[in-house]
Design a protein around this motif. Sequence first.
Motif, PDB file in Angstrom:
ATOM      1  N   PRO A   1       0.831  -1.213   0.000  1.00  0.00           N
ATOM      2  CA  PRO A   1       0.000   0.000   0.000  1.00  0.00           C
ATOM      3  C   PRO A   1       0.858   1.253   0.000  1.00  0.00           C
ATOM      4  N   VAL A   2       0.353   2.294  -0.634  1.00  0.00           N
ATOM      5  CA  VAL A   2       1.093   3.560  -0.707  1.00  0.00           C
ATOM      6  C   VAL A   2       0.353   4.696  -0.015  1.00  0.00           C
ATOM      7  N   THR A   3      -0.911   4.515   0.285  1.00  0.00           N
ATOM      8  CA  THR A   3      -1.680   5.560   0.961  1.00  0.00           C
ATOM      9  C   THR A   3      -1.522   5.428   2.475  1.00  0.00           C
ATOM     10  N   THR A   4      -1.828   6.513   3.180  1.00  0.00           N
ATOM     11  CA  THR A   4      -1.740   6.490   4.640  1.00  0.00           C
ATOM     12  C   THR A   4      -2.739   5.502   5.229  1.00  0.00           C
ATOM     13  N   GLY A   5      -3.975   5.544   4.725  1.00  0.00           N
ATOM     14  CA  GLY A   5      -4.988   4.612   5.215  1.00  0.00           C
ATOM     15  C   GLY A   5      -4.610   3.171   4.961  1.00  0.00           C
ATOM     16  N   GLY A   6      -4.070   2.895   3.775  1.00  0.00           N
ATOM     17  CA  GLY A   6      -3.657   1.539   3.448  1.00  0.00           C
ATOM     18  C   GLY A   6      -2.543   1.047   4.355  1.00  0.00           C
ATOM     19  N   ARG A   7      -1.617   1.926   4.696  1.00  0.00           N
ATOM     20  CA  ARG A   7      -0.500   1.528   5.563  1.00  0.00           C
ATOM     21  C   ARG A   7      -0.960   1.306   6.999  1.00  0.00           C
ATOM     22  N   VAL A   8      -1.932   2.069   7.450  1.00  0.00           N
ATOM     23  CA  VAL A   8      -2.492   1.840   8.784  1.00  0.00           C
ATOM     24  C   VAL A   8      -3.152   0.466   8.838  1.00  0.00           C
ATOM     25  N   ILE A   9      -3.919   0.139   7.799  1.00  0.00           N
ATOM     26  CA  ILE A   9      -4.549  -1.176   7.724  1.00  0.00           C
ATOM     27  C   ILE A   9      -3.490  -2.269   7.684  1.00  0.00           C
ATOM     28  N   ALA A  10      -2.408  -2.038   6.927  1.00  0.00           N
ATOM     29  CA  ALA A  10      -1.333  -3.015   6.831  1.00  0.00           C
ATOM     30  C   ALA A  10      -0.682  -3.266   8.189  1.00  0.00           C
ATOM     31  N   ALA A  11      -0.448  -2.198   8.946  1.00  0.00           N
ATOM     32  CA  ALA A  11       0.162  -2.353  10.270  1.00  0.00           C
ATOM     33  C   ALA A  11      -0.734  -3.173  11.194  1.00  0.00           C
ATOM     34  N   ALA A  12      -2.047  -2.906  11.146  1.00  0.00           N
ATOM     35  CA  ALA A  12      -2.981  -3.660  11.984  1.00  0.00           C
ATOM     36  C   ALA A  12      -3.011  -5.132  11.583  1.00  0.00           C
ATOM     37  N   MET A  13      -2.967  -5.405  10.291  1.00  0.00           N
ATOM     38  CA  MET A  13      -3.025  -6.788   9.830  1.00  0.00           C
ATOM     39  C   MET A  13      -1.725  -7.530  10.137  1.00  0.00           C
ATOM     40  N   MET A  14      -0.600  -6.848  10.094  1.00  0.00           N
ATOM     41  CA  MET A  14       0.659  -7.497  10.461  1.00  0.00           C
ATOM     42  C   MET A  14       0.646  -7.905  11.930  1.00  0.00           C
ATOM     43  N   ALA A  15       0.134  -7.014  12.779  1.00  0.00           N
ATOM     44  CA  ALA A  15       0.042  -7.340  14.203  1.00  0.00           C
ATOM     45  C   ALA A  15      -0.924  -8.501  14.424  1.00  0.00           C
ATOM     46  N   ALA A  16      -2.053  -8.484  13.715  1.00  0.00           N
ATOM     47  CA  ALA A  16      -3.021  -9.570  13.856  1.00  0.00           C
ATOM     48  C   ALA A  16      -2.440 -10.879  13.344  1.00  0.00           C
ATOM     49  N   GLY A  17      -1.702 -10.828  12.237  1.00  0.00           N
ATOM     50  CA  GLY A  17      -1.095 -12.031  11.695  1.00  0.00           C
ATOM     51  C   GLY A  17      -0.120 -12.658  12.663  1.00  0.00           C
ATOM     52  N   LEU A  18       0.697 -11.837  13.311  1.00  0.00           N
ATOM     53  CA  LEU A  18       1.650 -12.362  14.298  1.00  0.00           C
ATOM     54  C   LEU A  18       0.912 -12.990  15.476  1.00  0.00           C
ATOM     55  N   ALA A  19      -0.170 -12.339  15.937  1.00  0.00           N
ATOM     56  CA  ALA A  19      -0.922 -12.866  17.073  1.00  0.00           C
ATOM     57  C   ALA A  19      -1.585 -14.195  16.733  1.00  0.00           C
ATOM     58  N   LEU A  20      -2.216 -14.267  15.549  1.00  0.00           N
ATOM     59  CA  LEU A  20      -2.880 -15.509  15.154  1.00  0.00           C
ATOM     60  C   LEU A  20      -1.881 -16.634  14.922  1.00  0.00           C
ATOM     61  N   LEU A  21      -0.762 -16.296  14.277  1.00  0.00           N
ATOM     62  CA  LEU A  21       0.264 -17.308  14.043  1.00  0.00           C
ATOM     63  C   LEU A  21       0.826 -17.821  15.355  1.00  0.00           C
ATOM     64  N   GLY A  22       1.038 -16.918  16.313  1.00  0.00           N
ATOM     65  CA  GLY A  22       1.535 -17.341  17.617  1.00  0.00           C
ATOM     66  C   GLY A  22       0.543 -18.221  18.353  1.00  0.00           C
ATOM     67  N   ALA A  23      -0.762 -17.896  18.228  1.00  0.00           N
ATOM     68  CA  ALA A  23      -1.787 -18.710  18.889  1.00  0.00           C
ATOM     69  C   ALA A  23      -1.824 -20.117  18.321  1.00  0.00           C
ATOM     70  N   VAL A  24      -1.737 -20.221  16.991  1.00  0.00           N
ATOM     71  CA  VAL A  24      -1.798 -21.535  16.348  1.00  0.00           C
ATOM     72  C   VAL A  24      -0.562 -22.367  16.675  1.00  0.00           C
ATOM     73  N   THR A  25       0.621 -21.790  16.477  1.00  0.00           N
ATOM     74  CA  THR A  25       1.850 -22.552  16.714  1.00  0.00           C
ATOM     75  C   THR A  25       2.005 -22.907  18.190  1.00  0.00           C
ATOM     76  N   GLY A  26       1.631 -21.983  19.092  1.00  0.00           N
ATOM     77  CA  GLY A  26       1.722 -22.274  20.518  1.00  0.00           C
ATOM     78  C   GLY A  26       0.783 -23.388  20.930  1.00  0.00           C
ATOM     79  N   SER A  27      -0.456 -23.351  20.428  1.00  0.00           N
ATOM     80  CA  SER A  27      -1.430 -24.390  20.761  1.00  0.00           C
ATOM     81  C   SER A  27      -1.014 -25.742  20.184  1.00  0.00           C
ATOM     82  N   PHE A  28      -0.501 -25.731  18.958  1.00  0.00           N
ATOM     83  CA  PHE A  28      -0.077 -26.980  18.334  1.00  0.00           C
ATOM     84  C   PHE A  28       1.108 -27.580  19.082  1.00  0.00           C
ATOM     85  N   SER A  29       2.050 -26.734  19.488  1.00  0.00           N
ATOM     86  CA  SER A  29       3.209 -27.222  20.240  1.00  0.00           C
ATOM     87  C   SER A  29       2.786 -27.795  21.588  1.00  0.00           C
ATOM     88  N   SER A  30       1.870 -27.109  22.263  1.00  0.00           N
ATOM     89  CA  SER A  30       1.382 -27.605  23.553  1.00  0.00           C
ATOM     90  C   SER A  30       0.661 -28.928  23.400  1.00  0.00           C
TER      91      SER A  30
END
Length: 219
Positions: free
Chosen positions: A172-201
């Motif tokens: 994304p090149v717009t300010t709004g698009g980059r804000v959305i991108a930042a939120a989705m990156m944080a959500a992606g890390l959280a979801l990935l951590g939840a899945v991998t942590g649960s699977f490992s446990s």
Amino acid sequence: MDHDRTKTRWEHRAEMPLTVASLTFLGSYAALVLAPRPDTTWDDVWLVLLLACWALFVVDYAVRWRLSGQGTTFVRTHWLDTLVLLLPLLRPLRIVRIYEAMKHRRGMPRLPLYARVIAYSGISTLLMGFTGALAVYQQEKGAPASRIRTFGDAVWWACSTLSTVGYGDVVPVTTGGRVIAAAMMAAGLALLGAVTGSFSSWLLQVFSREEDDEPPRRR
């Protein structure tokens, strides 16, 4: 105690209507973004549906705030609900809660905790990816120098962002698009951590159970 019972009763009764409203909100927003018809009745219909659903979300938030008896503390202790009220595109994630509630109500055996976390994280990822692709496509499709020209480009970007791969071929090149991108990156890390942590446990639990079940070795 009366406040708690009343609040629980309200949440139970409002669960299904709010879930329908959440999916209606997402569908109306998708229609406005993917098939816009300026100066037509259809666009007016989708906009009215959006505002009506948002009004329901505001009423639900206000009622739960009132019944909680916490005053302004409710906003701080329920920050996720406040965030979802300000960003209604996250409301379709309520489908995860309604799925669990329906299973429990019908007396069906509930999945183990680890399986539920993995399944619900998968559902959340799909919904978040779709809503994120819609939002960033709306921001980017008319921007100069944007590489997100089609909804397909937006979906590809959402997949690479949520998976934390980030190829960098579409950004994304717009300010709004980059804000959305930042939120989705944080959500992606959280979801990935939840899945991998649960699977490992879960794996550790399986291996531990197998070791406990093994007969003692003879010396």
